[in-house]
Motif scaffolding. Sequence first.
Motif, PDB file in Angstrom:
ATOM      1  N   PRO A   1       0.802  -1.233   0.000  1.00 17.48           N
ATOM      2  CA  PRO A   1       0.000   0.000   0.000  1.00 17.48           C
ATOM      3  C   PRO A   1       0.838   1.288   0.000  1.00 17.48           C
ATOM      4  O   PRO A   1       0.426   2.293  -0.565  1.00 17.48           O
ATOM      5  CB  PRO A   1      -0.819  -0.108   1.283  1.00 17.48           C
ATOM      6  N   ALA A   2       2.015   1.270   0.594  1.00 15.51           N
ATOM      7  CA  ALA A   2       2.849   2.475   0.667  1.00 15.51           C
ATOM      8  C   ALA A   2       4.033   2.448  -0.298  1.00 15.51           C
ATOM      9  O   ALA A   2       4.787   3.407  -0.366  1.00 15.51           O
ATOM     10  CB  ALA A   2       3.372   2.656   2.091  1.00 15.51           C
TER      11      ALA A   2
ATOM     12  N   SER B   1      16.728   6.696 -30.712  1.00 13.14           N
ATOM     13  CA  SER B   1      17.083   6.659 -29.296  1.00 13.14           C
ATOM     14  C   SER B   1      16.194   5.701 -28.513  1.00 13.14           C
ATOM     15  O   SER B   1      15.058   5.419 -28.910  1.00 13.14           O
ATOM     16  CB  SER B   1      16.979   8.061 -28.669  1.00 13.14           C
ATOM     17  N   TRP B   2      16.770   5.201 -27.433  1.00 12.48           N
ATOM     18  CA  TRP B   2      16.072   4.412 -26.418  1.00 12.48           C
ATOM     19  C   TRP B   2      16.181   5.172 -25.108  1.00 12.48           C
ATOM     20  O   TRP B   2      17.258   5.632 -24.742  1.00 12.48           O
ATOM     21  CB  TRP B   2      16.726   3.051 -26.219  1.00 12.48           C
ATOM     22  N   VAL B   3      15.067   5.281 -24.388  1.00 10.80           N
ATOM     23  CA  VAL B   3      15.057   5.875 -23.056  1.00 10.80           C
ATOM     24  C   VAL B   3      14.313   4.918 -22.137  1.00 10.80           C
ATOM     25  O   VAL B   3      13.249   4.419 -22.500  1.00 10.80           O
ATOM     26  CB  VAL B   3      14.363   7.262 -23.045  1.00 10.80           C
ATOM     27  N   GLY B   4      14.895   4.664 -20.975  1.00  8.35           N
ATOM     28  CA  GLY B   4      14.243   3.801 -20.002  1.00  8.35           C
ATOM     29  C   GLY B   4      14.415   4.352 -18.606  1.00  8.35           C
ATOM     30  O   GLY B   4      15.388   5.041 -18.311  1.00  8.35           O
ATOM     31  N   GLY B   5      13.442   4.059 -17.775  1.00 14.58           N
ATOM     32  CA  GLY B   5      13.536   4.536 -16.405  1.00 14.58           C
ATOM     33  C   GLY B   5      12.718   3.680 -15.460  1.00 14.58           C
ATOM     34  O   GLY B   5      11.753   3.026 -15.867  1.00 14.58           O
ATOM     35  N   ILE B   6      13.149   3.679 -14.215  1.00 10.77           N
ATOM     36  CA  ILE B   6      12.428   2.974 -13.161  1.00 10.77           C
ATOM     37  C   ILE B   6      12.493   3.837 -11.902  1.00 10.77           C
ATOM     38  O   ILE B   6      13.506   4.486 -11.633  1.00 10.77           O
ATOM     39  CB  ILE B   6      13.003   1.569 -12.924  1.00 10.77           C
ATOM     40  N   LEU B   7      11.388   3.880 -11.152  1.00  5.74           N
ATOM     41  CA  LEU B   7      11.281   4.702  -9.953  1.00  5.74           C
ATOM     42  C   LEU B   7      10.628   3.877  -8.851  1.00  5.74           C
ATOM     43  O   LEU B   7       9.578   3.278  -9.060  1.00  5.74           O
ATOM     44  CB  LEU B   7      10.419   5.942 -10.229  1.00  5.74           C
ATOM     45  N   LEU B   8      11.257   3.851  -7.702  1.00  3.61           N
ATOM     46  CA  LEU B   8      10.705   3.222  -6.508  1.00  3.61           C
ATOM     47  C   LEU B   8      10.272   4.337  -5.570  1.00  3.61           C
ATOM     48  O   LEU B   8      11.067   5.221  -5.241  1.00  3.61           O
ATOM     49  CB  LEU B   8      11.756   2.341  -5.829  1.00  3.61           C
ATOM     50  N   SER B   9       9.003   4.322  -5.161  1.00  2.00           N
ATOM     51  CA  SER B   9       8.455   5.362  -4.298  1.00  2.00           C
ATOM     52  C   SER B   9       7.891   4.730  -3.035  1.00  2.00           C
ATOM     53  O   SER B   9       7.153   3.756  -3.107  1.00  2.00           O
ATOM     54  CB  SER B   9       7.354   6.119  -5.041  1.00  2.00           C
ATOM     55  N   ASN B  10       8.245   5.295  -1.875  1.00  2.70           N
ATOM     56  CA  ASN B  10       7.784   4.793  -0.585  1.00  2.70           C
ATOM     57  C   ASN B  10       7.236   5.977   0.213  1.00  2.70           C
ATOM     58  O   ASN B  10       7.925   6.979   0.397  1.00  2.70           O
ATOM     59  CB  ASN B  10       8.942   4.124   0.161  1.00  2.70           C
ATOM     60  N   ARG B  11       6.005   5.834   0.698  1.00  2.00           N
ATOM     61  CA  ARG B  11       5.382   6.865   1.531  1.00  2.00           C
ATOM     62  C   ARG B  11       5.122   6.283   2.906  1.00  2.00           C
ATOM     63  O   ARG B  11       4.565   5.193   3.027  1.00  2.00           O
ATOM     64  CB  ARG B  11       4.065   7.325   0.931  1.00  2.00           C
ATOM     65  N   SER B  12       5.535   7.010   3.929  1.00  2.00           N
ATOM     66  CA  SER B  12       5.322   6.521   5.289  1.00  2.00           C
ATOM     67  C   SER B  12       5.265   7.699   6.259  1.00  2.00           C
ATOM     68  O   SER B  12       5.706   8.804   5.949  1.00  2.00           O
ATOM     69  CB  SER B  12       6.433   5.548   5.698  1.00  2.00           C
ATOM     70  N   ALA B  13       4.710   7.421   7.451  1.00  2.00           N
ATOM     71  CA  ALA B  13       4.624   8.434   8.504  1.00  2.00           C
ATOM     72  C   ALA B  13       5.720   8.162   9.532  1.00  2.00           C
ATOM     73  O   ALA B  13       6.020   7.017   9.855  1.00  2.00           O
ATOM     74  CB  ALA B  13       3.254   8.373   9.168  1.00  2.00           C
TER      75      ALA B  13
END
Length: 108
Positions: free
Chosen positions: A23-24, A56-68
Amino acid sequence: RRELTRQELTESLCLVGTWAVLPAVRVDFGVERTYFANMQQRPDPVPADYAEDYRSWVGGILLSNRSAYQGYLLTLNAGYHYERRDYREVADQSQSTLYLRLFSALGQ
């Protein structure tokens, strides 16, 4: 002095997605393929603002974490971006970026 007029064609195909791991925690990713063609013949000498043909080739990856944490809402983003351009007339180029960002806000 001769002015260079532009006549260009750019074609792009993109694929993006998101995967909710928890969930986060979320993972975003994407790939892009681009074809660029300068529709004018390459002048001699080549002016500084002349755009070369490339693929051209473009690639990306993003890890996102939300917490209190102790009354704050924290968001952590970590990602990687890679781009490669293959030119017809000049040397190929590639670049990559690894990044980490932390945001904090007051929670309720």
